[in-house]
Design a protein around this motif. Structure first.
Motif, short mmCIF file in Angstrom:
data_model
loop_
_atom_site.label_atom_id
_atom_site.label_comp_id
_atom_site.label_asym_id
_atom_site.label_seq_id
_atom_site.Cartn_x
_atom_site.Cartn_y
_atom_site.Cartn_z
N LYS A 716 0.84 -1.19 0.00
CA LYS A 716 0.00 0.00 0.00
C LYS A 716 0.88 1.24 0.00
O LYS A 716 1.83 1.35 0.79
CB LYS A 716 -0.91 0.00 1.23
N LEU A 717 0.54 2.20 -0.87
CA LEU A 717 1.23 3.48 -0.93
C LEU A 717 0.22 4.60 -0.81
O LEU A 717 -0.91 4.50 -1.33
CB LEU A 717 2.00 3.62 -2.25
N GLY A 718 0.59 5.65 -0.11
CA GLY A 718 -0.34 6.75 0.08
C GLY A 718 0.34 8.09 0.18
O GLY A 718 1.53 8.19 0.51
N ALA A 757 3.56 4.24 3.43
CA ALA A 757 3.76 2.96 2.77
C ALA A 757 3.44 1.86 3.76
O ALA A 757 3.74 1.97 4.96
CB ALA A 757 5.18 2.81 2.25
N GLY A 758 2.82 0.80 3.26
CA GLY A 758 2.46 -0.30 4.14
C GLY A 758 2.43 -1.62 3.40
O GLY A 758 2.44 -1.66 2.16
N TYR A 759 2.36 -2.68 4.17
CA TYR A 759 2.30 -4.01 3.56
C TYR A 759 1.55 -4.93 4.51
O TYR A 759 1.75 -4.90 5.73
CB TYR A 759 3.70 -4.57 3.31
N LEU A 766 1.78 -3.83 8.41
CA LEU A 766 2.76 -2.81 8.74
C LEU A 766 2.48 -1.58 7.91
O LEU A 766 2.28 -1.69 6.69
CB LEU A 766 4.19 -3.31 8.47
N ILE A 767 2.42 -0.42 8.55
CA ILE A 767 2.26 0.82 7.81
C ILE A 767 3.13 1.89 8.47
O ILE A 767 3.26 1.93 9.71
CB ILE A 767 0.79 1.26 7.74
N ALA A 768 3.75 2.72 7.64
CA ALA A 768 4.64 3.77 8.13
C ALA A 768 4.34 5.06 7.41
O ALA A 768 3.87 5.06 6.26
CB ALA A 768 6.10 3.37 7.93
#
Length: 803
Positions: A716-718, A757-759, A766-768
């Motif tokens: 995931k990207l944001g 960004a997350g996975y 996990l998201i950061a």
């Protein structure tokens, strides 16, 4: 137009209201309902499943618990169409009888884990326009209401890793954080007018805005823009906000996560739910948070827990019991201060001018119960009781107002506040027909009581002198002065309201809404107790009452578009006294709103545009000076009526899931709120000035994309963007003011950019996020003495496990 009453006749009014309710109850249409539960192949609740009746326009979407209800259905045989993205559509025959609810259960072919994957990878069912708002009280989609709405769901809250409510409102046009006074609380404005405790709700009950509410327990945040006076009484104009907490479920599950970040942020959290019996379910979530700050010597520690139980008392009756406890200990921080009351000091972001010992301890505890009973397929009754206690213990140097050279005599303030709040309300909602008209009625009563105690202390008014530009010129004190209680002021406030509202479906394309509320407000005589003499004195009591009408029209040229217009009149009591110790008159408010709501891409994207005009005939704010017009006023109970204010604006809201894996929230708002029709005499406000604390422009955009295929599936990207335009702090100028300088302090606009960004794989996630990537330096300003720099670039990451 004022609807203030000169005479209160509660017996006649209640008699009329009862007649209306009895009339509605006697015209029940001979219809039935279909209610049921959709589950996955492994027996778990299936959320976001679409239920429709073949060859009709009736439909519903299952909630998180897999439940749905279809009301107001004529007796007969029907075919239910049960569909969900990525699964086989089911067709099931049901029989509906008069005044009965037909109960059904169906299972999809996919398992719960497969459904979760479909929901994550596909488009979530229903845009904001298709969802009913609990804060709206009527069980109708938002597209049928003649006013703007916004819903920030738990997906957005989790993706953005929101820490405070200020992170949430960045997603809502027309609502913005106006200040963060001493870091003790976040103050919000909506369409130019300030929120207060009267405009913030949790699960439909008012909450004290003196705390920063916990975000980890929220399922969603609802914003009802425009007038809400008919539903909630004496609220400020602009908008109301409702925080909806996570509810119990009858399937076992939960999550544990740990969040960590820059400046010592550490926040473990848990959320567990499941059944206790076939009729009782529970949920418990909580967190602990500790953090330092980008500001020197500033620390924070929070404890929070939110337990709840739901009881299925019968097939038609449900009882929800909830509790809430938050304890927050932190360092009060008034920021970097102003120079000569005319400009913001040019100082590093981390500069702290408090003491090593100053503190603020706040605690908020609440408990509530809500019972819902389905009378039949068309009518339902709900009742709520809530209790809340708010407590604040505070001691600090404050109000950083230095002279032009930076010299500042540090003042002290010791305060203790305690508030008990009780609420009870009952609502009756239902549908019936008169000829070709379909009525959706809401009728209710509510009452609440505040009992507030504020304590004064004998601490010295002056602590010491320092220089904020040249710290080495003086040696600051570090000891904590003694302070004992010398006085208490207790203020009981009672409120009562009764309201009725009817949303009439004139045709499939045209809805008309009309309603009225009667509000009665009693400020009992405040009692002041002098601890030295043990003598109590009573001030004058105050009573206000008014009728608040509301009308609106919604026209749907096509199924996916609604054009609306509305008008509402209300009043807001103004607490406090003027500089001559006189009670303030209430404010009468007129609100006009027009707009268009659109759904595109098969309902996957909503684009709404709203324009409004709000006039307050008697705006009240804290008096900047005492009676002499020179001495700065530090008493927040001392108020001034500055004249009429006029707010005009336009908002554009965009939200949805246009393609699989893509989440979008964006928009823009323009607001111009000015002071109008002043007295034009010495001491009066200057007509045409923009009201302090309000920008003309705000904008936001949040875009998250989760990859659907290949080896990067689950990545995931944001990106998040937020802009708030130029606004004024300080005080609005007055005619003939003794201060020769311009009291307005211009604060430039600013933009911030966040990247995420997350996975996720299986149950792990996990998201950061890196927030304020450009390290923008700007401020949130309260008046001219609490100037708090925004956070610099910083990192936040969350690791989670769902079970």
């Amino acid at each position: 137009m004022s609807f203030l009453c000169r005479k209160f006749e509660p017996v006649n009014y209640c008699y009329t209201l009862c007649l209306l309710l009895l009339a509605h109850l006697t015209v029940f249409a001979q219809t039935g309902a279909i209610k049921g539960r959709i589950s996955s192949a492994d027996g778990q609740p299936a959320p976001y499943v679409t239920i429709g009746i073949k060859d009709t326009r009736k439909g519903a979407i299952t909630g998180e618990d897999g439940l749905f209800v279809l009301k107001n259905i004529k007796p007969g045989n029907y075919v239910l169409v049960i569909s969900h993205t990525g699964t086989k559509t089911l067709y099931e025959t049901v029989v509906v009888n008069s005044n009965q609810a037909t109960e059904v259960t169906f299972a999809l072919e996919a398992t719960s884990s497969q459904l979760n994957e479909i929901v994550i990878n596909g488009s979530k069912s229903g845009t904001v326009n298709k969802k009913p708002l609990s804060i709206g009280k009527l069980p109708v989609p938002a597209i049928d209401l003649p006013q703007g709405v916004a819903i920030i769901g738990h997906e957005v809250l989790e993706e953005q890793q929101v820490q405070r409510m200020s992170d949430v409102v960045k997603n809502v046009n027309g609502v913005y954080m106006a200040s963060s006074r001493a870091g003790t609380q976040e103050s919000f404005n909506a369409r130019g007018y300030g929120f207060s405790s009267t405009n913030m709700f949790k699960n439909g009950a008012r909450v004290n805005s003196g705390v920063m509410p916990e975000m980890s327990s929220l399922e969603k945040v609802e914003i009802l823009k425009g007038s809400a006076a008919i539903l909630y009484g004496n609220v400020a104009p602009g908008a109301v906000m409702n925080m909806v907490t996570k509810q119990p479920k009858f399937n076992f599950g939960g999550e544990v996560n740990v969040r960590a970040g820059s400046y010592g942020l550490f926040k473990p959290a848990f959320d567990v739910y499941g059944p206790l019996t076939s009729k009782i379910a529970y949920r418990v979530n909580g967190t602990f948070e500790t953090a330092d700050s980008y500001r020197d010597q500033v620390h924070s520690k929070r404890y929070y827990v939110n337990p709840s139980l739901v009881f299925k008392l019968s097939d038609r009756t449900e009882l929800l019991v909830q509790g809430d406890y938050l304890k927050h200990d932190f360092t009060p921080d008034f920021g970097i201060g102003s120079l000569d009351n005319t400009k913001i000091a040019d100082l590093p972001r981390n500069s702290f001018f408090g003491t090593p010992w100053q503190y603020a301890h706040t605690r908020q505890t609440s408990a509530g119960a809500t019972i819902k009973h389905q009378l039949n397929g068309n009518w339902s009754l709900s009742g709520t009781f809530s209790y809340q206690n708010y407590n604040r213990d505070y001691y600090a140097v404050e109000r950083i107002q230095a002279d032009a050279t930076g010299k500042w005599g540090r003042p002290l303030n010791r305060a203790y506040n305690n508030e008990d709040y009780y609420l009870a309300q009952a609502d009756l909602t239902g549908k019936f027909k008169t000829g070709g008209l379909e009525h959706n009625v809401l009728a209710g009563v509510d009452g609440d009581r505040y009992y507030t105690a504020a304590y004064s202390y004998n601490q010295p008014t002056a602590y010491d002198t320092i220089n904020i530009l040249q710290p080495g010129l003086y040696t600051p004190r570090t000891d904590m002065p003694e302070a004992s209680r010398i006085r208490s002021v207790t203020t009981p406030v009672n409120r009562f309201g009764a309201y009725v509202q009817d949303l009439v479906r004139i045709s499939p394309k045209l809805n008309f809404l009309a309603g009225v509320r009667f509000s009665y407000l009693q400020n009992e005589a405040p009692r002041t107790l002098d601890y030295k003499t043990n003598v109590s004195t009573l001030a004058a009591a105050k009573y206000d009452h008014a009728f608040s009408p509301r009308v609106g029209l919604v026209y749907k040229p096509i199924e996916t578009m609604a054009v609306f217009a509305s008008y509402a009149n209300s009043f807001t009591p103004n607490n406090g006294l003027d500089v001559d110790s006189n009670a303030l008159k209430p404010s009468v408010i007129d609100q006009y709103e027009v707009g268009v709501k659109n759904d595109f891409l098969g309902g996957r994207l909503s684009v709404n545009v709203t324009a409004y005009r709000i006039k307050n005939n008697n705006y009240s704010q804290t008096a900047p000076f005492q009676k002499d017009g020179v001495t700065p006023n530090n008493n927040t109970n001392l108020k001034a009526l500055i004249g009429e204010t006029l707010s005009r604006g336009v908002e554009v809201d965009i939200a949805g899931h246009p393609v699989a894996g893509l989440d979008v929230v964006a928009g823009y708002s323009y607001n111009n709120i000015t002071i109008e029709n002043t007295t034009g005499t010495t001491g009066g406000s200057i007509a045409g000035e923009r009201l302090v604390g309000n920008p003309n422009h705000t904008a936001n955009a949040s875009v998250f994309y989760t990859f659907q295929q290949y080896k990067i599936k689950g990545l995931k990207l944001g990106v998040g963007y937020y802009y708030i335009g130029q606004r004024f702090s300080g005080w609005n100028n007055t005619i003939g003011q003794s201060q020769k300088y311009n009291r307005l302090i211009s604060v430039p606009g600013f933009s911030t950019l966040d990247i995420s960004a997350g996975y996720s794989v299986g149950r792990f996630g996990l998201i950061a996020k890196v927030s304020n990537v450009t390290n923008t330096y700007n401020y949130y300003v309260h008046e001219n003495y609490s100037i708090n720099p925004i956070p610099p670039a910083q990192f936040t990451g969350t690791v989670s496990y769902k079970f």
